[in-house]
Design a protein around this motif. Sequence first.
Motif, PDB file in Angstrom:
ATOM      1  N   GLU A   1      -5.788   9.230 -34.897  1.00 12.23           N
ATOM      2  CA  GLU A   1      -6.824  10.311 -34.341  1.00 12.23           C
ATOM      3  C   GLU A   1      -6.128  11.264 -33.625  1.00 12.23           C
ATOM      4  OE1 GLU A   1      -9.953   7.807 -32.635  1.00 12.23           O
ATOM      5  OE2 GLU A   1     -10.084   6.858 -34.330  1.00 12.23           O
ATOM      6  N   ARG A   2      -5.142  10.579 -32.841  1.00  9.65           N
ATOM      7  CA  ARG A   2      -4.380  11.413 -31.783  1.00  9.65           C
ATOM      8  C   ARG A   2      -3.381  12.578 -32.596  1.00  9.65           C
ATOM      9  NH1 ARG A   2      -0.894   7.910 -28.144  1.00  9.65           N
ATOM     10  NH2 ARG A   2      -0.254   8.988 -26.479  1.00  9.65           N
ATOM     11  N   ALA A   3      -2.752  12.109 -33.585  1.00  8.85           N
ATOM     12  CA  ALA A   3      -1.995  13.031 -34.528  1.00  8.85           C
ATOM     13  C   ALA A   3      -2.923  13.897 -35.222  1.00  8.85           C
ATOM     14  CB  ALA A   3      -1.163  12.339 -35.435  1.00  8.85           C
ATOM     15  N   THR A   4      -3.949  13.646 -35.772  1.00 11.78           N
ATOM     16  CA  THR A   4      -4.764  14.540 -36.451  1.00 11.78           C
ATOM     17  C   THR A   4      -5.461  15.740 -35.478  1.00 11.78           C
ATOM     18  OG1 THR A   4      -5.642  12.750 -38.030  1.00 11.78           O
ATOM     19  CG2 THR A   4      -6.825  14.519 -37.879  1.00 11.78           C
ATOM     20  N   ALA A   5      -5.832  15.104 -34.467  1.00  7.96           N
ATOM     21  CA  ALA A   5      -6.306  16.140 -33.394  1.00  7.96           C
ATOM     22  C   ALA A   5      -5.296  16.991 -33.121  1.00  7.96           C
ATOM     23  CB  ALA A   5      -6.694  15.540 -32.098  1.00  7.96           C
ATOM     24  N   LEU A   6      -4.029  16.743 -32.862  1.00  4.68           N
ATOM     25  CA  LEU A   6      -2.990  17.722 -32.736  1.00  4.68           C
ATOM     26  C   LEU A   6      -2.799  18.709 -33.785  1.00  4.68           C
ATOM     27  CD1 LEU A   6      -0.493  15.232 -30.938  1.00  4.68           C
ATOM     28  CD2 LEU A   6      -1.523  17.212 -29.785  1.00  4.68           C
ATOM     29  N   LEU A   7      -2.793  18.067 -35.047  1.00  2.00           N
ATOM     30  CA  LEU A   7      -2.828  19.244 -36.004  1.00  2.00           C
ATOM     31  C   LEU A   7      -3.809  20.191 -35.957  1.00  2.00           C
ATOM     32  CD1 LEU A   7      -1.466  16.787 -38.909  1.00  2.00           C
ATOM     33  CD2 LEU A   7      -0.023  18.265 -37.446  1.00  2.00           C
ATOM     34  N   VAL A   8      -5.105  19.824 -35.874  1.00  2.00           N
ATOM     35  CA  VAL A   8      -6.276  20.382 -36.022  1.00  2.00           C
ATOM     36  C   VAL A   8      -6.143  21.618 -34.778  1.00  2.00           C
ATOM     37  CG1 VAL A   8      -8.819  20.361 -35.513  1.00  2.00           C
ATOM     38  CG2 VAL A   8      -7.759  18.861 -37.058  1.00  2.00           C
TER      39      VAL A   8
END
Length: 403
Positions: free
Chosen positions: A199-206
């Motif tokens: 979730e953390r990694a996805t939020a950074l990409l978004v």
Amino acid sequence: MHDHRRLGRELGLFDTDPLIGAGLPYWLPDGAVVRQSLEDFVRTLERRAGYRHVYSPVLGKRELYERSGHWAHYREDMFPPLSMGGEQLVLRPSLCPHHAVMFRSRSRSYRELPLRMAELGGMYRSERSGVLGGLTRVRAIQLNDAHIFCTLDQVAAEVRGALESIAAAHRAMGIVPSRHRLSLPGPGGKYVARPELWERATALLVRALDELGVPYEEGVGEAAFYGPKIDVQVVDGAGRESTLSTVQVDFHQPEQFDLHYVGPDGARHRPVMVHRSIVGSVERAVAHLIERHGGAFPAWLAPVQLAVLPLGEEQDGAARELAARCLELDLRAEVLGAERGSLGARVREARLVPYQVVLGPREVADGALAVRLRDGRRLDPRPAGEVLERIGAQVRAHAVELW
Ligand SMILES: [Zn+2]
């Protein structure tokens, strides 16, 4: 669009031979020029963006890939290990584990971060023989890869920087991506199980995509086993979509390799790994360039940049002198003399060459060049020095425009 396999053979760029093996193409001189120009361009782009280049071996011990997670999650795509003196060596399926080990080869301070490590290196994939073809499905891959080791606070800016480099490269290559895909895990896939990190990694990409205003679509089941990624997609001549460039955020491998840096507080902290590739594999990038341009590459990539067409034998000497002058200026020129046929036939033969000059008695006497551009434009004669300087400037600028 064109079929890169057919054009690759017709234009003498690359080929394969059953004796070497399926999925193991070789590069002929003209194809090697395109590849080398692309590699030089990428390395320069990376240097200017603060990357340092490294080399690492294409083999590693099986334990290296057990540690990285490839052995558990990616083994079906790897070649079987080679047994050597009681050890098992593996042809690497990616460059990340080597780079992680290189990061931890010495103690690191927060002052060194973001540490951007780049390599154009070999990797291998045990594709089944049925799916192999041309440069798009190969078993030996030259990957334009990099890993950025950084703090959590630095990730968004690094992802943004990588997306900007990708966009700049695509502009210079004359490539228009079909879409950006946010690749997420899907049900039943072999993924590292740490939901909070995903979730953390996805939020950074978004966040990086939003900050750049890049529209994207979600691709469920397309993530890497260790984390989500942004994939920049292109469509080939047959309408098939594939990934050319990618940016990934990874919390998994830094843990697996126990990576750390010393922070301003004197304590040990875990860095984040951003994996990114500007042009992906050199094979796939060149395949796409061939199909996209039908062999009429942007001048900086063209195997021959300037075709010199002497009107008759009397202009042969001047034509060779001009070609020699081009060589001095790092321009690739070829003389197509009268022995190759009529002027019309030679103009057709050089139809993919970005610049053509016809040398007649008047041009030789005046030291002038009348340039024909590949797109059909014909320019008024102007001094040879001025013409070569202009072409050289377009090539150095990696311009898609010819003039
Ligand atoms: Zn990687």
